[in-house]
Scaffold this motif. Structure first.
Motif, short mmCIF file in Angstrom:
data_model
loop_
_atom_site.label_atom_id
_atom_site.label_comp_id
_atom_site.label_asym_id
_atom_site.label_seq_id
_atom_site.Cartn_x
_atom_site.Cartn_y
_atom_site.Cartn_z
N ILE B 13 0.92 -1.26 0.01
CA ILE B 13 -0.13 0.00 0.12
C ILE B 13 0.69 1.19 -0.03
N GLU B 14 0.43 2.49 -0.33
CA GLU B 14 0.98 3.77 -0.49
C GLU B 14 0.91 4.28 1.12
N LYS B 15 1.99 5.06 1.28
CA LYS B 15 1.76 5.83 2.42
C LYS B 15 0.72 6.58 2.70
N GLN B 17 -2.31 5.36 3.11
CA GLN B 17 -3.73 4.54 3.06
C GLN B 17 -3.86 3.75 4.07
N THR B 18 -4.90 3.08 4.10
CA THR B 18 -5.41 2.16 5.26
C THR B 18 -5.26 0.95 4.74
N VAL B 19 -4.88 -0.30 5.75
CA VAL B 19 -5.00 -1.59 5.65
C VAL B 19 -5.43 -2.44 6.63
N GLN B 80 -4.13 2.86 10.13
CA GLN B 80 -4.52 4.11 9.44
C GLN B 80 -4.03 5.34 9.99
N PRO B 81 -3.36 6.31 9.47
CA PRO B 81 -2.88 5.94 7.99
C PRO B 81 -1.46 5.43 8.08
#
Lengths: 112, 114
Positions: B13-15, B17-19, B80-81
């Protein structure tokens, strides 16, 4: 503080014996575990020691000295599939949730 | 008997973003642990659930991390984030009792934040 030390890397020959040492300094103790982990896989349980002495399980044995804060994992009749990371971990007492405190792991390479 | 399963196995994921990572413990195991291994470091404890209750979250890095275990079954760990330093392998483990001589680990989720 919590500190668990084990060698970073070891190399051994197929069919030989290897000993992986682990020293620990932790605020609590409720057992010491050894796990094996192949790259990209889950750590799998190898052994558990809570009393001083040697526990033997097939080709693998584990030793504990609580007074010295010392354990070792002994692997006999090494096979190529034994190439993996070996993790030493001390468990906190149940009053402290029983979480595991890990060393950095020892990467063992078995050569033909 | 199914072991501990984790989803996804990999996530990039990109910095910012939420995972959300998920862990399904072995059925009947009340104790569920989250651990993390960042590059070059040892596996470190994040938190411990007993059923749906958080017993110890002393290892959670900061408030960007939120763990839940609704109904005392599966657990989720949300970041998040996400920041670059969150990259690593997140492991889940479960056990029936605190004195069990074995805790069972999942294969881990490799998180890469770019």
């Amino acid at each position: 503080g919590q500190n668990i030390d084990q060698p970073t890397e070891m190399t051994a020959t197929e069919g030989a014996i290897v000993q992986i040492n682990c020293t620990y300094q932790t605020s609590g103790f409720n057992g010491l575990f050894w796990y094996q982990q192949h790259a990209g896989e889950a750590p799998t349980f190898l052994s558990y020691n809570v009393l001083d002495g040697l526990e033997e399980k097939g080709r693998f044995s584990s030793f504990l000295s609580r007074s010295k804060g010392y354990s070792y994992l002994l692997l006999k009749e090494l096979q190529m599939k034994d190439s993996a990371s070996y993790l030493c971990a001390v468990r906190d007492p149940p009053s402290n949730t029983g979480k595991l405190i890990f060393g950095q792991g020892t990467t063992l390479q078995v050569k033909p | 008997e199914a072991g501990v399963t984790q989803f996804p196995s990999h996530s990039v994921i990109e910095k910012g973003q939420t995972v959300t990572l998920r862990c399904d413990p072995i059925s009947g195991h009340d104790n569920l642990y989250w651990y993390r291994r960042v590059m070059g470091k040892e596996i470190k404890f994040l938190l411990h659930f007993v059923k749906e209750s958080k017993q110890d979250e002393s290892g959670m890095p900061n408030n960007r991390f939120l763990a839940e275990r609704t109904g005392g079954t599966y657990s989720t760990l949300k970041v998040q984030p996400a920041e670059l330093e969150d990259s690593g392998v997140y492991f889940c483990a479960s056990s029936q009792d605190l004195t069990d001589t074995e805790a069972f680990f999942g294969q881990g989720t490799r998180l890469t934040v770019v």
